[in-house]
Motif scaffolding. Structure first.
Motif, short mmCIF file in Angstrom:
data_model
loop_
_atom_site.label_atom_id
_atom_site.label_comp_id
_atom_site.label_asym_id
_atom_site.label_seq_id
_atom_site.Cartn_x
_atom_site.Cartn_y
_atom_site.Cartn_z
N LEU A 184 0.92 -1.03 -0.12
CA LEU A 184 -0.03 0.14 0.03
C LEU A 184 0.82 1.25 0.16
O LEU A 184 0.48 2.20 -0.49
N LYS A 185 2.07 1.25 0.88
CA LYS A 185 2.91 2.33 0.75
C LYS A 185 3.60 2.49 -0.75
O LYS A 185 3.77 3.80 -0.87
N ASP A 186 3.81 1.37 -1.21
CA ASP A 186 4.36 1.68 -2.63
C ASP A 186 3.53 2.11 -3.83
O ASP A 186 3.59 2.75 -4.55
N GLU A 187 1.95 1.90 -3.32
CA GLU A 187 1.11 2.44 -4.15
C GLU A 187 0.93 4.00 -3.95
O GLU A 187 0.17 4.61 -4.79
N GLY A 188 1.19 4.39 -2.75
CA GLY A 188 1.27 5.80 -2.52
C GLY A 188 -0.04 6.31 -2.11
O GLY A 188 -0.48 7.61 -2.15
N VAL A 189 -0.98 5.53 -1.50
CA VAL A 189 -2.29 5.99 -1.31
C VAL A 189 -2.38 5.96 0.17
O VAL A 189 -1.58 5.54 1.13
N GLN A 190 -3.43 6.92 0.53
CA GLN A 190 -4.04 7.01 2.11
C GLN A 190 -4.66 5.86 2.28
O GLN A 190 -5.54 5.60 1.82
N PHE A 191 -4.50 5.55 3.51
CA PHE A 191 -5.24 4.42 4.17
C PHE A 191 -5.36 4.38 5.79
O PHE A 191 -4.40 4.92 6.13
N ASP A 192 -6.34 3.57 6.13
CA ASP A 192 -6.38 3.55 7.66
C ASP A 192 -6.31 2.01 8.07
O ASP A 192 -6.58 1.25 7.05
N SER A 193 -6.06 1.80 9.19
CA SER A 193 -6.09 0.24 9.66
C SER A 193 -6.69 0.08 11.06
O SER A 193 -7.13 1.03 11.77
N PHE A 194 -6.95 -1.12 11.26
CA PHE A 194 -7.53 -1.50 12.57
C PHE A 194 -6.79 -2.76 12.76
O PHE A 194 -6.42 -3.72 12.18
N ASN A 195 -6.27 -2.63 14.00
CA ASN A 195 -5.57 -3.72 14.71
C ASN A 195 -6.34 -4.80 15.29
O ASN A 195 -7.03 -4.51 16.56
N VAL A 196 -6.64 -6.05 14.71
CA VAL A 196 -7.62 -7.01 15.15
C VAL A 196 -7.09 -7.75 16.42
O VAL A 196 -7.84 -8.27 17.06
N LEU A 197 -5.91 -7.34 16.71
CA LEU A 197 -5.39 -7.98 18.13
C LEU A 197 -5.83 -7.34 19.25
O LEU A 197 -5.86 -7.79 20.39
N SER A 198 -6.24 -6.05 18.93
CA SER A 198 -6.69 -5.22 20.02
C SER A 198 -8.11 -5.47 20.36
O SER A 198 -8.67 -4.98 21.48
N ASP A 199 -8.94 -6.26 19.63
CA ASP A 199 -10.41 -6.48 19.90
C ASP A 199 -10.72 -7.71 19.51
O ASP A 199 -10.99 -7.94 18.07
N GLU A 200 -10.97 -8.73 20.14
CA GLU A 200 -11.26 -10.04 19.99
C GLU A 200 -12.87 -10.16 19.29
O GLU A 200 -12.87 -11.12 18.55
#
Length: 403
Positions: A184-200
């Motif tokens: 995604l960084k190589d594509e140069g796009v803006q994105f958001d993320s969610f850490n699935v380890l933080s919420d079962e």
């Protein structure tokens, strides 16, 4: 007598073991367990494992998207899988599958005789029951409550490009998530993320919501694009960039630090985003459903793919075309890139989120990994033989498969 654990040197060795298991002529249903892990994964340290990232030919063959990951074999065929560190569920599966096992196949580093693994677990875990699989004591569900489904819908639409991963973009907790972040960084796009380890709750719920069992998961405009293998292949082929351009998201700039609200405001209006996702995820209308039913029955063997058999537009479609070509059958095909309504509607119709999709006599058989496995073990030939293939039924889009 318990099985043994030895070092697995190559996929050829694995294939040899499974072939020997498949050709075994006695009445013992031997159980073999293939365990994938990683050096950075603490949960994989207690038992020997195949390092997924060091053996991509093996992990790729079984679509490993998370570690630890277990694949169970009987008679040389995959009979079950388990992802994640879940000792009670592992013991439960082993107990059920090992019921008829009287002799375990000598195994390898990461390829353990089922009884050997079971004996280790029996020392540390209570006896497995016939209760359904659980996560933290909560039974896994086949469907989601409307409230939970609504919250997950909001979450996947909180950013035009949303990545559900283990860890954060700055600190990925698994190699597969790290690779998708890099793409995604190589594509140069803006994105958001969610850490699935933080919420079962989110971690388990999103699997049901997307009908996709592993992480990472990438969503674009509320639609599941795929996991690690699919995203990396699309990035390599240029298809990922094309998707972003088609959605108006090919803006270069900073990645994950923007909040969802900021990114939505910079790319598309929030209302349009929700409306778009709602349209894409809605069940097929009566008219569209009738059209899809007509298409899946247009030829006794029908392949829905990206591109055409002569010009496949993705690696996975190309592999299935090759498999059908080796089977020597006549089949019909439909390019889902040519019709967005069919592309989205068929996902709901089949309850399968990715392409290609193969249908035989109107019945959904599976996607790329399933078809290739069935082709390898001979099951696909048997299923295709049940279809009465007539060239006249495939004059418009059917053609003889090419190797």
């Amino acid at each position: 007598m318990a099985g043994t654990v030895k070092k697995l040197e190559s996929k050829d060795e694995l294939d040899s073991i499974l072939e020997a298991q498949k050709s075994n002529n006695n009445n013992n249903l031997e159980l073999v367990v293939l365990h994938f892990g990683a050096a950075w994964c603490e949960a994989s340290q207690d038992m020997d494992s195949v390092e997924a990232e060091k053996h991509p030919d093996i992990s790729g063959a079984y679509e490993v998207g998370v570690v630890p990951y277990f694949v169970f074999f009987k008679d040389g065929l995959v009979v079950d899988k388990l992802e994640g560190a879940n000792p009670p569920e592992l013991a439960h599966k082993l107990s059920k599958l090992a019921t008829d096992v009287t002799k375990a196949e000598p195994a390898s580093h990461g390829l353990a005789g089922g009884t050997a693994v079971l004996e280790v677990l029996k020392k540390e875990l209570p006896p497995a029951s016939d209760a359904p699989p659980t996560v933290n004591g909560i039974a896994l569900k086949d469907s989601l409550p409307e409230v939970e489904k609504s919250e997950l819908h909001k979450l996947v639409n909180s950013n035009p490009i949303m990545l559900f991963m283990k860890g954060t973009p700055e600190e990925p907790k698994c190699g597969f998530s790290r690779k998708v972040v890099a793409a995604l960084k190589d594509e140069g796009v803006q994105f958001d993320s969610f850490n699935v380890l933080s919420d079962e709750t989110v971690r388990q719920g999103i699997k049901t919501f997307s009908n996709w069992p592993t992480f990472p998961q990438l969503y674009v405009m509320g639609e599941l694009l795929g996991g690690c293998d699919i995203v990396l292949e699309m990035h390599k082929s240029g298809e990922l960039k094309q998707v972003f351009e088609e959605k108006g998201l090919s803006h270069t700039g900073a990645v994950p630090n923007d909040t969802p609200e900021q990114v939505v405001a910079e790319t598309v209006p929030a209302v349009s985003l929700v409306e778009s996702a709602a349209t894409e995820n809605a069940p097929p209308s009566g008219e569209l459903k009738a059209r899809i039913q007509h298409l899946v029955n247009k030829s006794p063997i029908m392949l829905f793919m990206k591109g055409t058999p002569q010009d496949p537009r993705c690696k996975f479609s190309r592999k299935v075309v090759q498999a059908l070509g080796e089977e020597g059958v006549v089949y019909g095909s439909f390019d889902i890139l040519s019709d967005e309504s069919v592309r989205q509607g068929l996902k709901e119709y089949s309850n399968w989120p990715t392409y290609p999709q193969l249908y035989v006599k109107g019945e959904f058989i599976g996607g790329c990994d399933i078809i290739l496995e069935m082709h390898q073990n001979g099951e696909l030939k048997e299923i295709l033989a049940t279809a009465v293939v007539e060239s006249k039924d495939a004059t418009e889009s059917g053609l003889k498969g090419v190797a």
